[in-house]
Design an enzyme around this catalytic site. Structure first.
Site, short mmCIF file in Angstrom:
data_model
loop_
_atom_site.label_atom_id
_atom_site.label_comp_id
_atom_site.label_asym_id
_atom_site.label_seq_id
_atom_site.Cartn_x
_atom_site.Cartn_y
_atom_site.Cartn_z
N HIS A 141 -36.46 36.06 45.41
CA HIS A 141 -35.97 35.27 44.29
C HIS A 141 -36.12 36.06 42.99
O HIS A 141 -36.82 37.07 42.94
CB HIS A 141 -36.74 33.95 44.18
CG HIS A 141 -38.18 34.14 43.82
ND1 HIS A 141 -39.19 34.29 44.76
CD2 HIS A 141 -38.81 34.23 42.61
CE1 HIS A 141 -40.34 34.45 44.15
NE2 HIS A 141 -40.14 34.42 42.84
N HIS A 229 -35.92 40.79 37.89
CA HIS A 229 -35.92 41.57 39.13
C HIS A 229 -36.15 40.67 40.32
O HIS A 229 -36.59 39.51 40.19
CB HIS A 229 -37.01 42.65 39.08
CG HIS A 229 -38.40 42.07 39.06
ND1 HIS A 229 -39.00 41.60 37.91
CD2 HIS A 229 -39.31 41.86 40.07
CE1 HIS A 229 -40.21 41.15 38.18
NE2 HIS A 229 -40.43 41.29 39.49
#
Length: 289
Positions: A141, A229
């Site tokens: 995620h 990220h």
């Protein structure tokens, strides 16, 4: 716009029904025996030789231990072994578990493509060649908030505030393709992540919405200059230097993928508000370790 997932805990409480069922529902003290069961009393005079005297149960009768599978259902009854980091791959809590607290973070999910698994195996093997043993993430995620602590009664209003703020956010996509090394604030874990290369501005807009809800509940907002990220793998301790020595080789695997540079594609139409108990049985997939 987003989905909320709750995993509730059962509350353990004790009952005397176990002991009563063991004794067939009979009373166990002398007064009860005299009042309701005269035929069951001991015969000290030996007047009823055909009747065996009733054996008195010792006051401190030990209880049989509960099976481990039952103890696992009631985490508040667990002992200090629940904090043993060796049971969780060496991970250490970022903050102490307290009953009634829920670890919460807002994120965008990444659903891996089929070839992603093969690429991950190559990355882990290349890191191992540099004496860095990485563990692949269980799920992937992109975080839009820090991990914060909610009291249980805050969950519903917190969710409603997020829903209202995200209602008018437009759909967009973003790509991640640049490897970067991260280490948590406690320096207890190092992560190999893939940083976003397109869609940064739109992600900042989402963070502003999430931050408004965090401020409303007096919680920590996101980082001032975030590096968006997707974390790919992790290891215990601060191994940023060691992992940095092979980062160029790892990036080469990404860039020289057989179908061109491998990019993670996130369809940013769905944001999930993840709420999980501060428990080792559920919370280790979150960011509070």
């Amino acid at each position: 716009m987003y989905t909320t997932t709750y995993r509730m805990m059962l509350v353990s409480y004790s009952s005397s029904s176990d002991e009563e069922s063991e004794n067939g529902g009979e009373a166990s003290n002398d007064h009860d025996i005299k009042s309701f069961s005269p035929m069951c009393q001991e015969d000290p005079e030996g007047l009823n030789p055909g009747k065996k005297p009733k054996m008195k149960q010792p006051a401190g009768k030990p209880r049989l231990p509960l099976p481990g599978c039952l103890l696992a259902m009631f985490p508040e009854d667990m002992d200090s072994k629940t904090e043993d980091s060796s049971l969780h791959g060496g991970r250490v809590r970022s903050f102490k578990h307290e009953r009634g607290n829920w670890a919460t973070y807002v994120y965008l999910p990444y659903h891996p493509e089929e070839e992603f698994g093969d690429l991950m195996e190559e990355l882990l093997s290349a890191a191992a060649a540099c004496d860095v043993v990485l563990t692949r993430q269980e799920e992937f995620h992109l975080s839009l908030s820090q991990t914060v602590v909610l009291r249980h009664h805050w969950i519903q209003p917190f969710t409603q505030s997020l829903k209202a703020g995200l209602l008018h956010c437009k759909r967009f996509g973003c790509l991640a393709g640049r490897l970067k090394i991260y280490c948590n604030a406690e320096r207890t874990r190092t992560f190999l992540g893939m940083e976003v290369v397109t869609g940064h501005a739109q992600l900042l807009d989402l963070v502003r919405v999430v931050d408004r809800t965090m401020t409303e509940f007096h919680l920590d907002t996101f980082y001032e200059d975030p590096s968006f990220h997707v974390s790919l793998a992790w290891c215990v301790g601060d191994l940023t230097v060691q992992l940095g020595l092979c980062l160029q080789e790892l990036q080469r695997l990404i860039d020289n993928h057989e179908d061109g540079p491998f990019l993670l594609r996130l369809d940013c139409v769905e944001s999930l508000h993840e709420t999980a108990p501060l428990m080792k049985s559920e919370g280790f997939g979150g960011n509070h370790r």
